[in-house]
Design a protein around this motif. Structure first.
Motif, PDB file in Angstrom:
ATOM      1  N   GLY A   1      39.996  32.264  39.421  1.00 16.40           N
ATOM      2  CA  GLY A   1      41.148  31.709  40.132  1.00 16.40           C
ATOM      3  C   GLY A   1      42.101  30.960  39.231  1.00 16.40           C
ATOM      4  O   GLY A   1      43.022  30.306  39.711  1.00 16.40           O
TER       5      GLY A   1
ATOM      6  N   ASN B   1      42.038  29.692  45.372  1.00 14.04           N
ATOM      7  CA  ASN B   1      43.402  30.102  45.073  1.00 14.04           C
ATOM      8  C   ASN B   1      44.228  28.875  44.727  1.00 14.04           C
ATOM      9  O   ASN B   1      44.164  27.851  45.432  1.00 14.04           O
TER      10      ASN B   1
ATOM     11  N   TYR C   1      45.216  37.514  47.999  1.00 12.81           N
ATOM     12  CA  TYR C   1      45.655  36.395  48.835  1.00 12.81           C
ATOM     13  C   TYR C   1      47.107  36.598  49.256  1.00 12.81           C
ATOM     14  O   TYR C   1      47.924  37.111  48.481  1.00 12.81           O
TER      15      TYR C   1
END
Length: 833
Positions: free
Chosen positions: A628, A750, A684
């Protein structure tokens, strides 16, 4: 492009540095050779000022006995003194009164002997020696005179270098790392292996990718660099329960930190231009907007207890000798609660190298002391404060009261960190608090959180270890150990190399180094190619190390060194299975060839991941961790170095010479990987933005406080274009929620980065600028709601050409995220009479 053809248009005269390249014969000298031929203070033999005894770092030692505090009755008795006779050891008194007593007892000679980083103390009055210089950039380091490893402290936890840690965009992580480092530092102090004053962090903005010290910094964004500094400093310094006090000058500190190097310092040795000679020609707009901003944040919000002034000059004046940049800014404007130290041998540089004002050593000492410099770090043959201050006093250039003020700043700080009394909460710390399993896991997790996935075609990663039992590990860093810890490092608790870690996941690992990092010999490429032909998956570990990028060593290009590119291509072409390229480096590399090569399925940037780095990389590639990390710097293509000299300081593009802008805020070209870029094993999206305040209205009594604003040609100028932020209450906030949805089958974190864009009609403004970020975990198939509350002035403010920070009227834009998934909404700013 050949070196002799670089920058054909450099014969110009602008407000920034005039740079005339050396002749073609000298320009062909390799970087290492050029660095070696430059006589630098750091290259001089380490020695004390003449006549002073050697300084050995360690505990407070008296007659062969070790003590953890100066004000110990037994210690005074060993000296033949009664501690009760010395008010500075009376803990019932305030620090200021105690320090006044201490300094008042010292002779002029004794005072001067304590102005250097290896302070000599004064046995006559019971004052011990003290070594000021310790480092803790990403773990307690062996750099500096006051720290050493051996006997009871053989090692300390090695966290990733800062540039990688910054890629996690996780302030909680940054603070936790600093807390762990300070615990080990305090334990090492109790054991006599380090001091209590750590000259970290490095918070220079990474302006140019060629700078050899990019790896030490939190990246190119001044907001992010400032936020890193706050969390690092607070994590290192704060004592639980005393985070704030009525008198910040007496707030106890776990250890002391130092934000460095102030300021506009981001060139070490580039084509013969060194940090000692470089005159940073900087506009006030760039100073306020970029170069000074992290330091102000570090002092105002982090309450850092020290600042280090840098070697370079700014607009002709050495930083350490500029009272406007030093005492006026640090103490008067920012209210520094601590001391100011020079980068090591800065006074010598001013006199010997820069020959500023062609003065004497005594005049150089006088100027820096008048500017506010409290402590002289000098590790060459001469410590200028300790050698020339007495004669400067006799010549009438320095007042003894100037020396007193410096010593009071220094000893107030040592009172706060417990050098005189210790701090009871930290007295039990010792060997059991160093290299613990908890800190080792934090180091691994820091690297895991920060590793950036740059390419992942057809979901090459993660690999299922059960299906890829025979793997090839090739390349200079496939068995990296020391290279993983970068610079300003100590001795790690252990090394866990990629080869070590990967060997636990695969039944068979064939390792072939093929060449070292400089890769000047391709004779061993054959075995690497053969290994790739026989493996079910191939990992190629390439990149840089401290022989390529480091202090006093800037890069000449953005390419993989030597024949590394050839190695990658040959191994990839021969590979029977998936190919994963892993890059270890501090700054960016132009790996366009690998990004475009269909045989290379994935690319990972692992920075310098620390002593446990191999485990972190393995956890990512085998799917135990969903990456991430996001890039804290722009990854440029190599053509960038042909377009702009490193000595050009403006951040904005210089159209007259075809110079692109610098950093994501002003770069007008096409990046290989932009700031904030980073892939994941999940997809995402952002949506469901709920804005609680999409307008800001400020009432005015009159327009007399309105400030001008630069507009593009044809832009509609407002009757009140902007207001100076310093003159506003600035209590207005912008609050909004955003939903982050994970469309993948794996949970993951994220990083949600929020930018502001100025009104479209404003000229010379940033393309966008970071105003906030959060790292959020989102379960597979789930949605997480992230709430932001932004101060309107801070989020929408701009630095005008006048160097005023202003709030512009008109329509600004808030942008959440990067690339195709970004969402945005307008914010209207109105001034009402």
């Amino acid at each position: 492009m050949a070196a002799s053809s670089l920058f054909p248009r450099l014969l110009f005269l602008l407000s920034f540095t005039l740079y005339i390249p050396p002749s073609s014969s000298s320009r062909s000298v390799p970087p290492a050779t050029a660095a070696a031929t430059a006589a630098t203070p750091a290259a001089l033999a380490s020695a004390l000022a003449p006549g002073l005894p050697p300084y050995k770092p360690g505990p407070i030692t008296t007659n062969g006995k070790n003590y953890t505090k100066a004000c110990d009755p037994a210690r005074f008795a060993d000296l033949g003194l009664d501690m009760a006779d010395f008010l500075y050891c009376n803990s019932s008194l305030g620090y200021a009164e105690r320090v006044r007593d201490l300094v008042g007892r010292m002779t002029l000679v004794e005072k001067i002997a304590n102005l250097g980083d290896r302070a000599q103390g004064a046995a006559r009055i019971g004052l011990p020696k003290y070594g000021w210089w310790s480092e803790a950039l990403h773990g307690v380091a062996s750099t500096g005179h006051a720290t050493y490893f051996g006997d009871v402290v053989p090692a300390a936890t090695s966290f990733p270098n800062v540039i990688l840690t910054a890629a996690a965009f996780n302030e909680t992580l940054w603070k936790a790392i600093a807390q762990a480092i300070s615990t080990e530092g305090r334990a090492m102090y109790n054991l006599g292996h380090t001091g209590l004053t750590f000259w970290s962090p490095n918070i220079n903005v990474a302006r140019d990718p060629r700078w050899g010290r990019v790896l030490e910094t939190p990246g190119e964004d001044p907001y992010t660099v400032g936020r890193y500094s706050v969390n690092f400093v607070r994590g290192m310094q704060d004592v639980q329960g005393s985070e704030t006090t009525d008198d910040p000058h007496t707030r106890p500190l776990k250890v002391s930190t130092c934000c460095k190097h102030y300021a506009a310092y981001d060139l070490d040795n580039w084509f013969g231009v060194t940090r000692f000679d470089f005159d940073s020609r900087v506009t006030q707009q760039d100073m306020v907007e970029t170069f000074v901003r992290p330091f102000e944040t570090c002092v105002r919000e982090g309450d850092s207890s020290s600042i280090m002034c840098s070697f370079n000059r700014i607009n002709g004046i050495p930083v350490c000798a500029d009272p406007q940049l030093m005492s006026q800014t640090f103490r008067d404007d920012w209210q520094l609660h601590g001391y100011i130290v020079s980068d090591c041998d800065s006074i010598e540089v001013i006199y010997e190298r820069q020959k500023w004002l062609n003065g004497t050593p005594e005049e150089a000492v006088a100027r820096v002391m008048k500017a506010g410099l409290d402590l002289d770090c000098g590790y060459g043959p001469l410590n200028y404060y300790m050698n020339f201050t007495e004669s400067a006093v006799k010549q009438g250039l320095v007042r003894e009261s100037d020396i007193d003020n410096a010593l009071k700043n220094l000893y107030m700080l040592l009172m706060r960190v417990g050098f005189f009394d210790n701090i009871p909460a930290f007295e039990p710390l010792g060997t059991n608090d160093i290299c613990t399993e908890e800190k080792r896991e934090l180091a691994v997790d820091a690297a895991r959180q920060a590793i950036v996935l740059l390419k992942n075609d057809d979901n090459t990663l993660p690999l299922d270890a059960s299906k890829y039992k025979s793997i090839a590990l090739v390349g200079p860093h496939a068995n990296a150990t020391e290279a993983m810890i970068g610079n300003y490092a100590g001795i790690p608790c252990r090394y866990l190399s990629p080869l070590d870690a990967f060997s636990t996941d695969a039944d068979s690992v064939e390792y072939v180094q093929a060449c070292d990092v400089k890769c000047t010999n391709d004779s061993l490429f054959g075995p690497a190619v053969a290994a790739a032909k026989n493996a079910s998956a191939t990992f190629i570990f390439v990149g840089l190390d401290l022989s390529i990028e480091a202090e006093e060593r800037d890069r000449m290009d953005l390419l993989l060194p030597g024949s590394q590119t050839e190695l990658v291509n040959k191994v990839a072409d021969a590979s029977a299975g998936p190919v994963i390229l892993v890059i270890l480096s501090g700054s960016c590399l132009d790996v366009s060839f690998a990004h475009e090569n269909p045989k290379i399925g994935a690319i990972i940037w692992a920075g310098y991941p620390g002593g446990e780095g191999g485990q972190a990389i393995a956890d990512v590639v085998f799917g135990r961790y969903n990456p991430g990390g996001k890039l804290p710097i722009t990854w440029y293509k190599n053509e960038y170095i042909e377009q702009i000299p490193m000595t050009s300081m403006p951040l904005r593009p210089v159209d007259e010479f075809g110079y692109p802008g610098r950093t994501y805020k002003f770069f007008n070209g096409t990046a290989l990987y932009p700031f904030g870029y980073g892939l994941s094993y999940s997809n995402y999206t952002y949506g469901g933005v709920r804005c609680f305040s999409s307008s800001v209205t400020i009432s005015l009594d009159s327009t007399e406080f309105c400030k001008p604003l630069s507009y593009k040609e044809g832009g509609n100028a407002s009757t009140c274009p902007a207001l100076k932020i310093d003159e506003l209450p600035c209590k207005e906030t912008m609050e909004f929620d955003v939903g982050v949805t994970n469309h993948g089958t794996r949970g993951g974190s994220n990083v949600v980065i929020v930018y502001s864009k100025p009104p479209a009609e404003v000229a010379d403004a940033p393309l966008k600028q970071v105003v906030g970020y959060q790292r959020v975990f989102v379960p597979a198939g789930g949605t997480a709601k992230v709430h932001f509350s932004l101060n309107a002035c801070k989020a929408l403010g701009l630095v005008e050409k006048t160097a005023y920070t202003v709030l512009p009227s008109g329509t600004s834009t808030i942008v959440v995220g990067d690339g195709d998934v970004a969402v945005s909404f307008p914010v209207e700013v109105q001034f009402q009479l």
